[in-house]
Structures are given as C-alpha cells and as structure tokens.
Design an enzyme around this catalytic site. Structure first.
Site, short mmCIF file in Angstrom:
data_model
loop_
_atom_site.label_atom_id
_atom_site.label_comp_id
_atom_site.label_asym_id
_atom_site.label_seq_id
_atom_site.Cartn_x
_atom_site.Cartn_y
_atom_site.Cartn_z
N LYS A 1 -4.84 2.61 -13.43
CA LYS A 1 -3.29 2.23 -13.33
C LYS A 1 -2.84 1.37 -14.53
O LYS A 1 -1.45 1.36 -14.95
CB LYS A 1 -3.63 1.34 -11.64
N ASP B 1 0.43 2.69 -7.54
CA ASP B 1 -0.13 1.39 -7.05
C ASP B 1 0.38 1.67 -5.62
O ASP B 1 0.49 2.29 -5.27
CB ASP B 1 1.00 -0.46 -7.98
#
Ligand code: SF4
Length: 281
Positions: free
Chosen positions: A121, A139
């Site tokens: 991420k 996220d």
C-alpha cells in the site's frame, strides 16, 4: 446497475462533493512523501503533519535521515502510532535508499517494497502521489467504502482483492483520483463507526444503505424486566442469546428457541441485527 456503472456514478458524484481530491499529507518532494506515508500507517494524516514539521526541519534530506539513529528519530515521532518500529523503519529506509538508489526514492513497486517499512500500500501511494504512476492503493477507507457501496463483489475481503476488482471497473487514468475520492469520502462521510448517510450523495445505489433500510423498525414498549432480548417471531423474552452467522458472514444474535434473527434489545427496542461494516483486520 452493474458495478462499472456504479463506479462511474460514484466517482461523478464524489467529484462534485470533493473538488480537490488529493493527499492531506504535507510534503514537498518524494523524500518527504515516503517518510509521511510510512508514518501514516494506522495514524491520522493530521497527526503525521504535526510531527513531520520538526522532523523535516532537522532532517531535510534522505542523507540526513540516513545518518540518524532510531533513538534520535524517536522523540520527533513519539506521538504517532508504533513510534519504536517507525523510527527503525525510517532510518532503515533512508540507509537503503542511500546505498542502493543513490539517495533517490525508487520508482517501481518492486524496488520500493524492498525498503524497510514499505509494504504494497505504501509503495502504491508513493508511486501514485509522487510519480503520478497509475496506481490504486487500498487502505482501510477505500476497502470499507468500496465494500459498502457495492463496488466490489462479496468475496473481496482483502485489500488486494478490492484493488484488483476496482482496477477492472475504473479506467486506469482515473485510479489515482478514485483513490483520493474514496479515502476522503471514507474519512469524512462514510466513517467506520457511524457513516453519515443523511449527508451522502450515494444513498440511491449504496448496498450498505439499502441493507440498513431493510433492518426491522424498533419496537416500542418492550419490558426490560423480563429479559435482555425479545424475539418477535416467538413473542418470547430471554437473557442468554444464541448466535448464527448470516449469509454476509456476520455473527448475528438469534432466538435460542426458534433460531429467528428477529431479536430486539429490550432496553432500546432496537434490532440486534448488524449489517457488515467491512473493517480491515
Ligand atoms: S450511503 Fe451511507 S454507507 Fe453508503 S456510502 Fe454513503 S455514507 Fe457510506
């Protein structure tokens, strides 16, 4: 409406609500961005912006950070989550960037993910925000909002699956913008604990909202002295509930006699039924 149409409509409406969809982290170059993104794991951007002000003043370059020790960095970042690990990661990341990449933040996901503290991420956020590479990092907000609206299928229960499914229904040149729109929508409107559906422009096709509307209305006048719960199917009060996992994978309270989910809290009259709220574990 299929998921592609839903995605189109979601982004169109969110664009009207959020005219400048961009990161709320303060940074002026890739060095500052990667530091801020590492610090932002499970922490608010607001808090990160507070601590990076002094950190960047005293460690203005990657080379400066690489010369520091984690103990020296710790006091700057002690108010963010996991400061011990993050101070080690920051120094380790800077050392590796200096050794392996001549002090320049690398520009591929594979290289970024070799840096301490940088997972998929974080790498995707750095690529998308600093280098304008088409990426769609997922996220906790993007994960929750995508599932709630119904942009992804029921089996999208990991961030990686959500990312793959979103990329199939959103045009590639809109990935970066979609990432920010969904994050900001999740941060300020479709929050984890109490989504503000009354203020949301997506209610007419949001799956979560539709399920909320289908929940049974509260029952007035229940007698809490007869038990903690009331089953409207059997007209029975009880204290010790049974449990059943529903078709969405949510553990629901059921009547221990009938197995019915038509159960209500006697104190409030509210249903005990829960709609899945899609938190990343
Ligand atoms: S309608 Fe409610 S649950 Fe659906 S996206 Fe909007 S705030 Fe979230």
């Amino acid at each position: 409406m299929n998921r592609t149409q839903k995605a189109r409509r979601t982004l169109d409406r969110l664009r009207e609500e959020i005219p400048t969809p961009e990161t709320e982290l303060r940074y002026i170059n890739p060095y500052q961005l990667i530091v801020a993104v590492i610090l932002s794991a499970q922490c608010t951007d607001k808090r990160v912006n507070i601590v990076t002000e002094d950190l960047f003043a005293d460690y203005p370059t990657m080379a400066d950070l690489a010369k520091a020790t984690p103990d020296e960095i710790y006091p700057y970042i002690q108010s963010v989550t996991y400061p011990n690990n993050k101070s080690k990661h920051l120094v380790g990341m800077a050392e590796r960037v200096m050794e392996a990449y001549d002090g320049e933040v690398p520009q591929t996901s594979k290289e970024l993910m070799t840096l301490p503290g940088v997972g998929r991420k974080t790498a995707q956020v750095v690529l998308s925000v600093a280098f304008e590479v088409d990426a769609l990092p997922v996220d906790t907000h993007v994960f929750r909002v995508s599932n709630r609206i119904g942009l992804v299928k029921k089996d999208a229960l990991t961030p990686r699956k959500v990312e793959r499914q979103l990329k199939r229904i959103i045009p590639q040149d809109e990935w970066g913008e979609a990432h920010h729109l969904l994050i900001l929508h999740g941060r300020y409107t479709c929050t984890a604990r109490s989504p503000d559906c009354d203020a949301c422009p997506l209610t007419d096709f949001c799956t979560y909202y539709e399920r909320l509307q289908r929940l049974p209305d509260p029952i007035d006048g229940l007698d809490a002295s007869r038990g903690l719960y009331y089953c409207s199917t059997t007209d029975r009060y009880f204290d010790e509930p049974a449990y059943k996992t529903d078709r969405y994978g949510v553990r629901q309270i059921v009547c221990p006699v009938s197995g019915s989910m038509q159960v209500f809290h006697t104190k409030t009259g509210e249903t005990t039924k829960k709609v899945p709220d899609f938190r990343v574990n």
